[in-house]
Design a protein around this motif. Structure first.
Motif, PDB file in Angstrom:
ATOM      1  N   ARG A   1      -6.860   3.748   5.978  1.00 22.60           N
ATOM      2  CA  ARG A   1      -5.440   4.123   5.947  1.00 22.60           C
ATOM      3  C   ARG A   1      -5.312   5.465   5.236  1.00 22.60           C
ATOM      4  O   ARG A   1      -5.885   5.651   4.163  1.00 22.60           O
ATOM      5  CB  ARG A   1      -4.635   3.053   5.197  1.00 22.60           C
ATOM      6  CG  ARG A   1      -3.165   3.392   4.983  1.00 22.60           C
ATOM      7  CD  ARG A   1      -2.547   2.425   3.980  1.00 22.60           C
ATOM      8  NE  ARG A   1      -1.139   2.712   3.739  1.00 22.60           N
ATOM      9  CZ  ARG A   1      -0.689   3.612   2.871  1.00 22.60           C
ATOM     10  NH1 ARG A   1      -1.561   4.331   2.151  1.00 22.60           N
ATOM     11  NH2 ARG A   1       0.599   3.813   2.711  1.00 22.60           N
ATOM     12  N   TYR A   2      -4.562   6.400   5.831  1.00 17.92           N
ATOM     13  CA  TYR A   2      -4.398   7.704   5.185  1.00 17.92           C
ATOM     14  C   TYR A   2      -3.134   8.401   5.701  1.00 17.92           C
ATOM     15  O   TYR A   2      -2.624   8.096   6.784  1.00 17.92           O
ATOM     16  CB  TYR A   2      -5.614   8.599   5.432  1.00 17.92           C
ATOM     17  CG  TYR A   2      -5.845   8.967   6.883  1.00 17.92           C
ATOM     18  CD1 TYR A   2      -5.303  10.129   7.436  1.00 17.92           C
ATOM     19  CD2 TYR A   2      -6.610   8.145   7.709  1.00 17.92           C
ATOM     20  CE1 TYR A   2      -5.502  10.455   8.758  1.00 17.92           C
ATOM     21  CE2 TYR A   2      -6.817   8.472   9.036  1.00 17.92           C
ATOM     22  CZ  TYR A   2      -6.268   9.629   9.558  1.00 17.92           C
ATOM     23  OH  TYR A   2      -6.456   9.944  10.880  1.00 17.92           O
TER      24      TYR A   2
ATOM     25  N   THR B   1       0.816  -1.204   0.000  1.00 20.51           N
ATOM     26  CA  THR B   1       0.000   0.000   0.000  1.00 20.51           C
ATOM     27  C   THR B   1       0.853   1.258   0.000  1.00 20.51           C
ATOM     28  O   THR B   1       0.356   2.343  -0.277  1.00 20.51           O
ATOM     29  CB  THR B   1      -0.932   0.015   1.223  1.00 20.51           C
ATOM     30  OG1 THR B   1      -0.155  -0.222   2.397  1.00 20.51           O
ATOM     31  CG2 THR B   1      -1.987  -1.062   1.106  1.00 20.51           C
ATOM     32  N   GLY B   2       2.115   1.142   0.339  1.00 19.91           N
ATOM     33  CA  GLY B   2       3.030   2.272   0.365  1.00 19.91           C
ATOM     34  C   GLY B   2       4.445   1.770   0.279  1.00 19.91           C
ATOM     35  O   GLY B   2       4.698   0.591   0.010  1.00 19.91           O
ATOM     36  N   ILE B   3       5.402   2.644   0.531  1.00 21.11           N
ATOM     37  CA  ILE B   3       6.811   2.257   0.452  1.00 21.11           C
ATOM     38  C   ILE B   3       7.155   1.260   1.548  1.00 21.11           C
ATOM     39  O   ILE B   3       7.898   0.302   1.334  1.00 21.11           O
ATOM     40  CB  ILE B   3       7.710   3.501   0.553  1.00 21.11           C
ATOM     41  CG1 ILE B   3       7.458   4.435  -0.643  1.00 21.11           C
ATOM     42  CG2 ILE B   3       9.174   3.114   0.621  1.00 21.11           C
ATOM     43  CD1 ILE B   3       8.200   5.749  -0.568  1.00 21.11           C
TER      44      ILE B   3
ATOM     45  N   TYR C   1       4.082  -3.621   8.476  1.00 21.88           N
ATOM     46  CA  TYR C   1       4.938  -2.461   8.245  1.00 21.88           C
ATOM     47  C   TYR C   1       6.394  -2.900   8.332  1.00 21.88           C
ATOM     48  O   TYR C   1       6.791  -3.623   9.257  1.00 21.88           O
ATOM     49  CB  TYR C   1       4.653  -1.379   9.287  1.00 21.88           C
ATOM     50  CG  TYR C   1       5.265  -0.034   8.965  1.00 21.88           C
ATOM     51  CD1 TYR C   1       4.520   0.956   8.338  1.00 21.88           C
ATOM     52  CD2 TYR C   1       6.591   0.235   9.268  1.00 21.88           C
ATOM     53  CE1 TYR C   1       5.074   2.192   8.027  1.00 21.88           C
ATOM     54  CE2 TYR C   1       7.157   1.467   8.960  1.00 21.88           C
ATOM     55  CZ  TYR C   1       6.394   2.442   8.341  1.00 21.88           C
ATOM     56  OH  TYR C   1       6.950   3.658   8.028  1.00 21.88           O
ATOM     57  N   GLU C   2       7.191  -2.468   7.373  1.00 18.72           N
ATOM     58  CA  GLU C   2       8.619  -2.798   7.352  1.00 18.72           C
ATOM     59  C   GLU C   2       9.426  -1.530   7.530  1.00 18.72           C
ATOM     60  O   GLU C   2       9.291  -0.582   6.759  1.00 18.72           O
ATOM     61  CB  GLU C   2       9.008  -3.469   6.034  1.00 18.72           C
ATOM     62  CG  GLU C   2      10.497  -3.794   5.945  1.00 18.72           C
ATOM     63  CD  GLU C   2      10.871  -4.461   4.636  1.00 18.72           C
ATOM     64  OE1 GLU C   2      12.035  -4.863   4.487  1.00 18.72           O
ATOM     65  OE2 GLU C   2       9.992  -4.568   3.759  1.00 18.72           O
ATOM     66  N   GLU C   3      10.232  -1.488   8.570  1.00 14.00           N
ATOM     67  CA  GLU C   3      11.111  -0.346   8.815  1.00 14.00           C
ATOM     68  C   GLU C   3      12.528  -0.726   8.401  1.00 14.00           C
ATOM     69  O   GLU C   3      13.179  -1.540   9.044  1.00 14.00           O
ATOM     70  CB  GLU C   3      11.077   0.037  10.296  1.00 14.00           C
ATOM     71  CG  GLU C   3      11.834   1.320  10.607  1.00 14.00           C
ATOM     72  CD  GLU C   3      11.285   2.507   9.843  1.00 14.00           C
ATOM     73  OE1 GLU C   3      11.913   2.896   8.835  1.00 14.00           O
ATOM     74  OE2 GLU C   3      10.236   3.041  10.246  1.00 14.00           O
ATOM     75  N   ASN C   4      12.974  -0.152   7.299  1.00 16.51           N
ATOM     76  CA  ASN C   4      14.312  -0.456   6.808  1.00 16.51           C
ATOM     77  C   ASN C   4      15.362   0.228   7.687  1.00 16.51           C
ATOM     78  O   ASN C   4      15.257   1.414   7.990  1.00 16.51           O
ATOM     79  CB  ASN C   4      14.467   0.008   5.359  1.00 16.51           C
ATOM     80  CG  ASN C   4      15.838  -0.303   4.810  1.00 16.51           C
ATOM     81  OD1 ASN C   4      16.236  -1.464   4.761  1.00 16.51           O
ATOM     82  ND2 ASN C   4      16.577   0.720   4.414  1.00 16.51           N
ATOM     83  N   ILE C   5      16.356  -0.538   8.091  1.00 14.30           N
ATOM     84  CA  ILE C   5      17.435   0.000   8.917  1.00 14.30           C
ATOM     85  C   ILE C   5      18.659   0.312   8.063  1.00 14.30           C
ATOM     86  O   ILE C   5      19.247   1.377   8.154  1.00 14.30           O
ATOM     87  CB  ILE C   5      17.813  -0.975  10.051  1.00 14.30           C
ATOM     88  CG1 ILE C   5      16.548  -1.399  10.818  1.00 14.30           C
ATOM     89  CG2 ILE C   5      18.831  -0.342  10.980  1.00 14.30           C
ATOM     90  CD1 ILE C   5      15.764  -0.262  11.421  1.00 14.30           C
TER      91      ILE C   5
END
Length: 387
Positions: free
Chosen positions: A317-318, A10-12, A25-29
């Protein structure tokens, strides 16, 4: 197993599981390019369907785990999502991929495990009979997952990730010692993850090969008595003279399971409701706690003798930019009591369910799934045509 095979980005950083209504949700480190495409990527993963049992502690999705966010390493698990135990009997049951998707494993007569409900036979799991791979801590591999391009991910006897080797023998190797994780690759780079706990705060510092640091702040959340879990509340990075903070917010909900196999079980879900970026823009999620997804019960006809758990599903989601809502998306469900897994007595019957996604411009898209949680049709139209 909580994940279905149909997950839509749905997003980056985030995605929604259309078969379960769960937010991921994926938080890139950090991401470092490697040799022949074997990149060194490190990330944290959140899944809203991960629930925590607080009458005995720990999570039944990942047993003996008290972290809301998981490191993005592939993992082999038992039937409760915990560590694989030494056989016999062998308790290897599922695989959780690096993107957070989970599949059950089935033994194949040809001598390896295959992924159930997967659209393609592109990953196979083998017992590592020659024990040729060792971690930086000198732990010998017991299993490996092999991909169609020849890449292998190796796991120790408990199913935890210890490294990767591609068909050109390029390596990523992991090692654990006390509160430190060390990762090396064939390029000669080293990433170090140090963890320090101080009261209600846990600080995880990720040091990249160039000695730059990403600091992850986790806050303790009490479940019951002395039982607790850790929420990721802030990511801090320094770029030049600027300190960049990403902040995470949550809401909680609790519920009970009734089972004829055991007493009442109490659970709490930790719902990610907002991510505020250094620019002050925020990504927001809304859940419907009254129309939860449910797993099938032992006795569907009884409200007091069932083994099921519930969790809230995403309904909106917004983004919020300077007080204005952007990319506002709504989610509705054709079956309010379904998570993507059908009771056994439905297996021989035609059974469908679906999710409808309505974009900000009024475009509606309906996704329909069969009894195996596989997508069977997609239909789109504009909401103005509903009338």
């Amino acid at each position: 197993k909580l994940k279905g095979p149909f997950v839509a980005a749905t997003g980056i950083n985030d995605s929604v599981n259309y078969t379960t209504g769960a937010v991921m949700y994926e938080e890139n480190i950090l991401s470092l390019s490697g040799i022949n495409g074997l990149d060194l990527n490190l990330s944290l993963h959140y899944d809203s369907s991960k629930r925590f049992r607080y009458d005995d502690g720990g999570s039944e999705v990942f047993k003996n785990d008290n972290d809301v966010w998981d490191w993005g390493f592939t993992r082999l698990t038992n039937d409760l999502g915990g560590d694989v135990e030494a056989g016999p009997p062998n308790t290897l049951h599922s695989i959780r991929l690096a993107d957070g998707t989970v599949y059950d494993l089935a033994w194949n007569s040809r001598g390896y495990y295959i992924l159930e409900q997967a659209a393609y036979d592109n990953i196979r799991v083998y017992k590592d009979e020659d024990n040729s791979f060792k971690s930086l801590s000198n732990v010998t591999a017991s299993y490996y997952a092999e991909y169609t391009d020849g890449t292998r991910e190796y796991f120790d006897g408990t199913g935890n990730y210890i490294g990767t080797k591609d068909r050109f023998d390029n390596l990523i190797v992991l090692g654990k010692a006390d509160n430190k994780i060390t990762i090396t690759d064939s390029v000669g780079r080293t990433v170090v993850i140090n963890t320090v706990e101080n009261g209600d705060t846990k600080t995880v510092t990720v040091t990249a090969p160039d000695n730059s640091n990403t600091v992850l702040t986790f806050t303790k959340y009490l479940l019951s008595g002395s039982k607790y879990i850790w929420n990721l509340t802030k990511k801090t990075q320094t770029v030049g003279d600027a300190t960049l903070n990403t902040v995470y917010s949550y809401k909680t909900d609790s519920y009970e399971i009734y089972s004829k196999r055991s007493p009442h079980k109490k659970y709490r879900e930790i719902l990610l409701t907002g991510v505020t970026y250094p620019t002050t823009m925020s990504l927001n999620y809304v859940y419907d706690a009254k129309k939860k997804g449910r797993t099938p019960g032992w006795n569907e006809a009884s409200t007091t003798s069932r083994s099921k758990y519930e969790y809230s599903r995403i309904t909106r989601r917004y983004y919020s930019v300077n007080g204005n809502k952007k990319n506002d998306t709504a989610y509705t469900y054709t079956d309010t009591n379904y998570t993507g897994y059908v009771p056994e007595n439905y297996r021989e019957k035609e059974f469908t369910f679906g999710m409808t996604v309505e974009a900000e411009n009024g475009l509606k898209t309906e996704y329909v799934f069969d009894e195996h949680a596989l997508n069977t049709s997609v239909k789109s139209w504009y909401s103005r045509l509903d009338s």
